[in-house]
Motif scaffolding. Structure first.
Motif, PDB file in Angstrom:
ATOM      1  N   THR A   1      26.441  83.857  42.759  1.00 37.91           N
ATOM      2  CA  THR A   1      26.560  83.274  44.099  1.00 37.91           C
ATOM      3  C   THR A   1      26.851  81.773  44.032  1.00 37.91           C
ATOM      4  OG1 THR A   1      25.102  84.966  44.988  1.00 37.91           O
ATOM      5  CG2 THR A   1      25.354  82.973  46.304  1.00 37.91           C
ATOM      6  N   ILE A   2      26.212  81.086  43.106  1.00 36.14           N
ATOM      7  CA  ILE A   2      26.436  79.642  42.972  1.00 36.14           C
ATOM      8  C   ILE A   2      27.809  79.352  42.351  1.00 36.14           C
ATOM      9  CG2 ILE A   2      25.631  77.566  41.742  1.00 36.14           C
ATOM     10  CD1 ILE A   2      22.729  78.666  42.266  1.00 36.14           C
ATOM     11  N   LYS A   3      28.219  80.175  41.402  1.00 35.39           N
ATOM     12  CA  LYS A   3      29.499  79.955  40.723  1.00 35.39           C
ATOM     13  C   LYS A   3      30.700  80.333  41.594  1.00 35.39           C
ATOM     14  CE  LYS A   3      31.803  80.859  36.323  1.00 35.39           C
ATOM     15  NZ  LYS A   3      31.707  81.550  35.022  1.00 35.39           N
ATOM     16  N   TYR A   4      30.558  81.359  42.429  1.00 38.27           N
ATOM     17  CA  TYR A   4      31.684  81.863  43.237  1.00 38.27           C
ATOM     18  C   TYR A   4      31.319  81.937  44.723  1.00 38.27           C
ATOM     19  CZ  TYR A   4      33.214  83.413  38.611  1.00 38.27           C
ATOM     20  OH  TYR A   4      33.562  83.465  37.285  1.00 38.27           O
ATOM     21  N   PRO A   5      31.009  80.797  45.345  1.00 34.94           N
ATOM     22  CA  PRO A   5      30.575  80.851  46.753  1.00 34.94           C
ATOM     23  C   PRO A   5      31.635  81.413  47.713  1.00 34.94           C
ATOM     24  CG  PRO A   5      30.950  78.581  46.059  1.00 34.94           C
ATOM     25  CD  PRO A   5      31.053  79.433  44.835  1.00 34.94           C
ATOM     26  N   LEU A   6      32.905  81.115  47.475  1.00 31.59           N
ATOM     27  CA  LEU A   6      33.947  81.650  48.364  1.00 31.59           C
ATOM     28  C   LEU A   6      34.065  83.164  48.224  1.00 31.59           C
ATOM     29  CD1 LEU A   6      36.977  79.177  48.381  1.00 31.59           C
ATOM     30  CD2 LEU A   6      35.606  79.931  50.318  1.00 31.59           C
TER      31      LEU A   6
ATOM     32  N   GLU B   1      15.723 100.483  52.054  1.00 28.53           N
ATOM     33  CA  GLU B   1      16.083  99.355  52.925  1.00 28.53           C
ATOM     34  C   GLU B   1      14.979  98.297  52.945  1.00 28.53           C
ATOM     35  OE1 GLU B   1      17.970 103.129  54.107  1.00 28.53           O
ATOM     36  OE2 GLU B   1      15.867 102.564  53.906  1.00 28.53           O
ATOM     37  N   ILE B   2      13.744  98.762  52.958  1.00 29.49           N
ATOM     38  CA  ILE B   2      12.618  97.823  52.963  1.00 29.49           C
ATOM     39  C   ILE B   2      12.531  97.132  51.609  1.00 29.49           C
ATOM     40  CG2 ILE B   2      10.098  97.619  53.118  1.00 29.49           C
ATOM     41  CD1 ILE B   2      10.259  99.859  55.270  1.00 29.49           C
ATOM     42  N   PHE B   3      12.680  97.921  50.531  1.00 30.29           N
ATOM     43  CA  PHE B   3      12.687  97.307  49.200  1.00 30.29           C
ATOM     44  C   PHE B   3      13.739  96.209  49.127  1.00 30.29           C
ATOM     45  CE2 PHE B   3      14.888  96.949  45.169  1.00 30.29           C
ATOM     46  CZ  PHE B   3      13.869  96.445  44.385  1.00 30.29           C
ATOM     47  N   TRP B   4      14.966  96.540  49.533  1.00 29.46           N
ATOM     48  CA  TRP B   4      16.082  95.587  49.423  1.00 29.46           C
ATOM     49  C   TRP B   4      15.796  94.320  50.216  1.00 29.46           C
ATOM     50  CZ3 TRP B   4      18.944  97.701  45.790  1.00 29.46           C
ATOM     51  CH2 TRP B   4      20.104  97.041  45.393  1.00 29.46           C
ATOM     52  N   SER B   5      15.258  94.475  51.403  1.00 32.33           N
ATOM     53  CA  SER B   5      14.953  93.317  52.253  1.00 32.33           C
ATOM     54  C   SER B   5      13.923  92.396  51.612  1.00 32.33           C
ATOM     55  CB  SER B   5      14.427  93.773  53.611  1.00 32.33           C
ATOM     56  OG  SER B   5      15.385  94.542  54.277  1.00 32.33           O
ATOM     57  N   ILE B   6      12.873  92.995  51.065  1.00 34.22           N
ATOM     58  CA  ILE B   6      11.811  92.187  50.449  1.00 34.22           C
ATOM     59  C   ILE B   6      12.261  91.626  49.100  1.00 34.22           C
ATOM     60  CG2 ILE B   6       9.472  92.263  49.479  1.00 34.22           C
ATOM     61  CD1 ILE B   6       8.873  94.453  51.616  1.00 34.22           C
ATOM     62  N   ALA B   7      12.936  92.456  48.301  1.00 35.63           N
ATOM     63  CA  ALA B   7      13.305  92.059  46.940  1.00 35.63           C
ATOM     64  C   ALA B   7      14.364  90.964  46.910  1.00 35.63           C
ATOM     65  CB  ALA B   7      13.794  93.273  46.159  1.00 35.63           C
ATOM     66  N   TYR B   8      15.332  91.015  47.828  1.00 31.98           N
ATOM     67  CA  TYR B   8      16.468  90.088  47.736  1.00 31.98           C
ATOM     68  C   TYR B   8      16.625  89.153  48.928  1.00 31.98           C
ATOM     69  CZ  TYR B   8      17.543  93.221  43.934  1.00 31.98           C
ATOM     70  OH  TYR B   8      17.462  93.971  42.788  1.00 31.98           O
ATOM     71  N   GLY B   9      16.013  89.467  50.064  1.00 39.32           N
ATOM     72  CA  GLY B   9      16.139  88.601  51.244  1.00 39.32           C
ATOM     73  C   GLY B   9      15.762  87.153  50.971  1.00 39.32           C
TER      74      GLY B   9
ATOM     75  N   LEU C   1      17.470  81.443  50.187  1.00 39.22           N
ATOM     76  CA  LEU C   1      17.457  80.211  49.383  1.00 39.22           C
ATOM     77  C   LEU C   1      18.858  79.852  48.896  1.00 39.22           C
ATOM     78  CD1 LEU C   1      14.220  80.835  47.294  1.00 39.22           C
ATOM     79  CD2 LEU C   1      14.529  79.096  49.078  1.00 39.22           C
ATOM     80  N   LEU C   2      19.638  80.851  48.497  1.00 36.15           N
ATOM     81  CA  LEU C   2      21.011  80.593  48.030  1.00 36.15           C
ATOM     82  C   LEU C   2      21.889  80.087  49.179  1.00 36.15           C
ATOM     83  CD1 LEU C   2      21.450  83.627  45.642  1.00 36.15           C
ATOM     84  CD2 LEU C   2      21.496  81.205  44.987  1.00 36.15           C
ATOM     85  N   ARG C   3      21.678  80.623  50.378  1.00 35.61           N
ATOM     86  CA  ARG C   3      22.440  80.130  51.531  1.00 35.61           C
ATOM     87  C   ARG C   3      22.107  78.665  51.794  1.00 35.61           C
ATOM     88  NH1 ARG C   3      20.503  82.938  55.654  1.00 35.61           N
ATOM     89  NH2 ARG C   3      19.551  81.174  56.670  1.00 35.61           N
ATOM     90  N   PHE C   4      20.814  78.325  51.780  1.00 34.31           N
ATOM     91  CA  PHE C   4      20.422  76.918  51.950  1.00 34.31           C
ATOM     92  C   PHE C   4      21.059  76.058  50.861  1.00 34.31           C
ATOM     93  CE2 PHE C   4      16.054  78.260  53.879  1.00 34.31           C
ATOM     94  CZ  PHE C   4      16.635  78.466  55.115  1.00 34.31           C
TER      95      PHE C   4
ATOM     96  N   ASN D   1      18.425  72.832  54.567  1.00 35.93           N
ATOM     97  CA  ASN D   1      17.577  73.932  55.026  1.00 35.93           C
ATOM     98  C   ASN D   1      17.711  74.103  56.538  1.00 35.93           C
ATOM     99  OD1 ASN D   1      15.988  71.946  56.235  1.00 35.93           O
ATOM    100  ND2 ASN D   1      14.478  71.937  54.586  1.00 35.93           N
ATOM    101  N   MET D   2      16.859  74.944  57.129  1.00 36.90           N
ATOM    102  CA  MET D   2      16.935  75.224  58.570  1.00 36.90           C
ATOM    103  C   MET D   2      16.697  73.974  59.421  1.00 36.90           C
ATOM    104  SD  MET D   2      17.500  78.538  59.152  1.00 36.90           S
ATOM    105  CE  MET D   2      16.709  79.022  60.661  1.00 36.90           C
ATOM    106  N   ALA D   3      15.905  73.055  58.907  1.00 41.80           N
ATOM    107  CA  ALA D   3      15.623  71.821  59.649  1.00 41.80           C
ATOM    108  C   ALA D   3      16.742  70.789  59.493  1.00 41.80           C
ATOM    109  CB  ALA D   3      14.303  71.224  59.171  1.00 41.80           C
ATOM    110  N   GLY D   4      17.714  71.102  58.634  1.00 44.65           N
ATOM    111  CA  GLY D   4      18.831  70.177  58.432  1.00 44.65           C
ATOM    112  C   GLY D   4      18.591  69.142  57.351  1.00 44.65           C
TER     113      GLY D   4
END
Length: 196
Positions: free
Chosen positions: A95-100, A148-156, A161-164, A170-173
């Motif tokens: 994700t960090i290496k290939y953001p586009l 679905e619950i596993f995926w949400s907890i495991a990777y959400g 954090l990667l999006r930030f 962060n969300m506060a800017g």
């Protein structure tokens, strides 16, 4: 018949990814892509049958690259905590290496192209991860829960954090850069939520 030029083909793919992320699927077109690449529209049709073919092939290729990266140094027989840690490391690195590419994948996987690109890029990965989860449950290293619950907890938490990190705030800017300490803290909380 004109031959394929791998350098031009790579340029076309990269420009298409950039344009899809910037303009969305509706704003993307072959004429515009040809102009961005400095090639004729006819050149694009050496590589792709049409716009639909181009978008599908790019989505499938990104998906295959991403999922191949996910299984590097990973085995479904690994202890759960070790295997999930490896998944986090592999996902963060890609994700960090290939953001586009990741942004393009997100766009396409939430579009009408979803089923096609997931079916052609996820098949082996689904089997590997299914085996990993089954082994972890059998060894009593993972609480049994819907996928679905596993995926949400495991990777959400990781993807947030990667999006930030990719946005640089962060969300506060306020400025944000993903550190090993923040990753480790989030990972340990995820492990607490998922393990018996």
């Amino acid at each position: 018949m004109r031959t394929r030029d791998t350098n031009k083909e790579e340029l076309v793919k990269q420009k298409a990814i950039e344009m899809l992320v910037k303009l969305g699927i509706e704003g993307f077109g072959m004429n515009r892509l040809a102009k961005e690449c400095g090639v004729s529209v006819a050149t694009l049709y050496i590589y792709y049958a049409d716009k639909e073919d181009l978008i599908k092939k790019i989505g499938i290729e990104i998906g295959q690259d991403f999922f191949n990266e996910m299984v590097k140094d990973f085995s479904p027989s690994m202890p759960f905590k070790e295997g999930l840690r490896k998944q986090w490391e592999n996902r963060a690195r890609f994700t960090i290496k290939y953001p586009l590419n990741v942004a393009c994948w997100e766009l396409l996987s939430h579009s009408s192209y979803r089923d096609c690109i997931l079916e052609k890029s996820l098949f082996d990965f689904k089997t590997i991860m299914g085996d990993f989860l089954k082994n972890a449950i059998d060894k009593k290293e993972l609480v049994c829960m819907p996928k679905e619950i596993f995926w949400s907890i495991a990777y959400g938490p990781l993807y947030t954090l990667l999006r930030f990190h990719n946005e640089g705030k962060n969300m506060a800017g306020t400025p944000f850069k993903l550190t090993k300490e923040a990753t480790d803290e989030a990972f340990e909380l995820v492990i607490k939520a998922l393990t018996p």
